[in-house]
Design a protein around this motif. Structure first.
Motif, PDB file in Angstrom:
ATOM      1  N   SER A 148       0.818  -1.213   0.000  1.00  0.00           N
ATOM      2  CA  SER A 148       0.000   0.000   0.000  1.00  0.00           C
ATOM      3  C   SER A 148       0.853   1.265   0.000  1.00  0.00           C
ATOM      4  CB  SER A 148      -0.906   0.023   1.237  1.00  0.00           C
ATOM      5  OG  SER A 148      -1.609   1.251   1.310  1.00  0.00           O
ATOM      6  N   PRO A 149       0.451   2.282  -0.791  1.00  0.00           N
ATOM      7  CA  PRO A 149       1.180   3.552  -0.790  1.00  0.00           C
ATOM      8  C   PRO A 149       0.613   4.583   0.180  1.00  0.00           C
ATOM      9  CG  PRO A 149      -0.390   3.545  -2.588  1.00  0.00           C
ATOM     10  CD  PRO A 149      -0.561   2.227  -1.870  1.00  0.00           C
ATOM     11  N   GLU A 150      -0.510   4.283   0.876  1.00  0.00           N
ATOM     12  CA  GLU A 150      -1.254   5.345   1.565  1.00  0.00           C
ATOM     13  C   GLU A 150      -1.203   5.231   3.082  1.00  0.00           C
ATOM     14  OE1 GLU A 150      -5.702   7.438   1.626  1.00  0.00           O
ATOM     15  OE2 GLU A 150      -5.169   5.994   0.073  1.00  0.00           O
ATOM     16  N   ILE A 151      -0.518   6.182   3.714  1.00  0.00           N
ATOM     17  CA  ILE A 151      -0.491   6.277   5.174  1.00  0.00           C
ATOM     18  C   ILE A 151      -1.838   6.788   5.662  1.00  0.00           C
ATOM     19  CG2 ILE A 151       0.587   7.425   7.151  1.00  0.00           C
ATOM     20  CD1 ILE A 151       3.081   7.810   5.394  1.00  0.00           C
ATOM     21  N   LEU A 152      -2.384   6.122   6.670  1.00  0.00           N
ATOM     22  CA  LEU A 152      -3.595   6.609   7.323  1.00  0.00           C
ATOM     23  C   LEU A 152      -3.241   7.359   8.602  1.00  0.00           C
ATOM     24  CD1 LEU A 152      -6.691   6.736   7.413  1.00  0.00           C
ATOM     25  CD2 LEU A 152      -6.651   4.575   8.680  1.00  0.00           C
ATOM     26  N   VAL A 153      -2.522   6.709   9.497  1.00  0.00           N
ATOM     27  CA  VAL A 153      -2.111   7.313  10.768  1.00  0.00           C
ATOM     28  C   VAL A 153      -0.732   6.779  11.136  1.00  0.00           C
ATOM     29  CG1 VAL A 153      -2.499   7.287  13.266  1.00  0.00           C
ATOM     30  CG2 VAL A 153      -4.408   7.726  11.723  1.00  0.00           C
TER      31      VAL A 153
END
Length: 410
Positions: free
Chosen positions: A211-216
């Motif tokens: 995954s490329p997307e940081i959430l927290v």
């Protein structure tokens, strides 16, 4: 505790084994003893991690991150009660350090370490936990997905919402020689800037992705505690000699990414947090794709907000990048039109309180493993300027990020 760790660590000879050998041993031990296992590699880092939960019941947790013991959390896309499967770090291996931390149950630890040593010597293909396949989940036909996109555009034109992110999945066959431990290593090599993860839990199943997307994220940086999240949206193929500089973005992708950024800022406003740094939007590469990305960081000590990670997790999930904006009507559209259960796709997952750091990512570019088959997932952000055939092509590009590794799994 230190004496137990010293005794247990002597029972397994980690030296001379590659990480995929060790991961394979963890997976096989998890399978034979009906335990939970998780592995990951953070973006732009070399260190690989794997943990094993030695309890014989499936652990679960709420989203109060600051109070959790070290481990790995995985939450589905729809999670109204905020209860998520949790893999405790009872046994922890970190590549390059040949060390383990162990649970306090000496008898159980000794049994599991004996199994790990045996599996290391045998080095058999990784066995994983699977769940039954439900054929009603699949919506791979171009015409069906195009109809969903067309209906979404109509709803936007009517003012129901500004953006929605319909998704689709498809069932693919895996090669006879497919091995999840080897594929995890291949993902790490192919996508150094992504969060690569794998978790396998009895009764829950096995998922893997990049995954490329940081959430927290919460971590220490130069003696201060930092919170971080990103706005990631807009997709096009990576091509040309200098794609990061030469990429041209249509108004559709620019506005789509701006919506995600505004969503994050609105979350900050809800909790009256005004002191944050915003960097972007910039073009960033994720495997064979380009996206627009904006980074947001907060000094948690300067703002006196130690629980910011948990608070923002509840506000952000599911983000407008995987659901839509506003959240409630776009989520309602997804549940009415998508036609299948996303499960852990577009949920979140990652290590919690491991070495005093928490890193949760949106579960994108992922697959659910089902023995000799796998389910691939992808979504596309739909705005008023969307064209159905382009959104279909975007989901195809995203699925190829993972699928191409299955073709050659030698």
């Amino acid at each position: 505790m230190k004496e137990l760790e010293a005794i247990a660590s002597q029972e397994v000879d980690w030296l001379g084994y590659t990480f995929d050998n060790i991961l394979r041993a963890f997976l096989n031990t998890s399978f034979h003893h009906q335990l939970s296992v998780a592995a990951w590699r953070l973006p732009n880092q070399q260190t690989q991690h794997v943990i094993l939960d030695t309890s014989e019941v499936i652990s679960s947790t709420d989203w109060q991150l600051e109070e959790l013991s070290p481990g790995f959390v995985a939450s589905p896309f729809i999670n109204a009660d905020e209860e998520s499967p949790y893999v405790r770090a009872d046994i922890y291996y970190q590549s390059g350090k040949q060390q383990c931390q162990t649970a306090s149950n000496a008898a159980q630890t000794a049994k599991i370490y004996s199994s790990l040593q045996q599996q290391l010597r045998q080095n058999k293909s990784a066995q994983i936990h699977t769940v039954p396949l439900n054929n009603s989940f699949f919506s791979a036909e171009p015409a069906k997905f195009s109809d969903i996109v067309a209906n979404a555009v109509k709803a936007i034109e009517q003012g129901d919402f500004k953006k929605v992110v319909p998704s689709r999945n498809k069932l693919v066959s895996l090669p006879d020689n497919f091995d999840s431990a080897r594929t995890f290593q291949q993902l790490c090599d192919a996508y150094p800037a992504a969060f690569v993860s794998l978790f396998s839990i009895s009764g829950v199943g096995t998922w893997m992705g990049a995954s490329p997307e940081i959430l927290v994220s919460t971590y220490r940086q130069e003696q201060r505690r930092v919170f971080r999240t990103i706005a990631l949206a807009g997709t096009q193929p990576l091509q040309g000699k200098d794609p990061l500089r030469s990429a041209a973005w249509r108004q559709k992708e620019i506005e789509e990414q701006a919506m995600v950024s505004r969503y994050i800022i609105n979350c900050f406003k809800k909790i009256r947090l005004r002191e944050f740094d915003e960097d972007g939007p910039k073009t960033t590469a994720a495997g064979n794709l380009l996206h627009l990305r904006t980074d947001f960081t907060v000094d948690m000590e300067a703002t006196n907000f130690p629980e910011l990670g948990s608070v923002m997790l509840r506000l952000l999930h599911p983000t407008s990048a995987v659901c839509g904006m506003p959240k409630e009507p776009s989520l309602e559209f997804i549940q009415q039109h998508e036609g299948y259960d996303r499960s852990f796709f577009s949920g979140f997952l990652g290590p919690v309180n491991m070495q005093d750091e928490t890193h949760l990512f949106v579960n994108l570019r992922c697959m659910q493993l089902l023995g000799q088959q796998a389910i691939l997932y992808a979504g596309a952000g739909v705005t008023i300027d969307s064209e159905p055939h382009r959104e279909w092509e975007e989901t195809e590009m995203k699925m190829r990020t993972i699928q191409k590794l299955m073709i050659d799994n030698d």
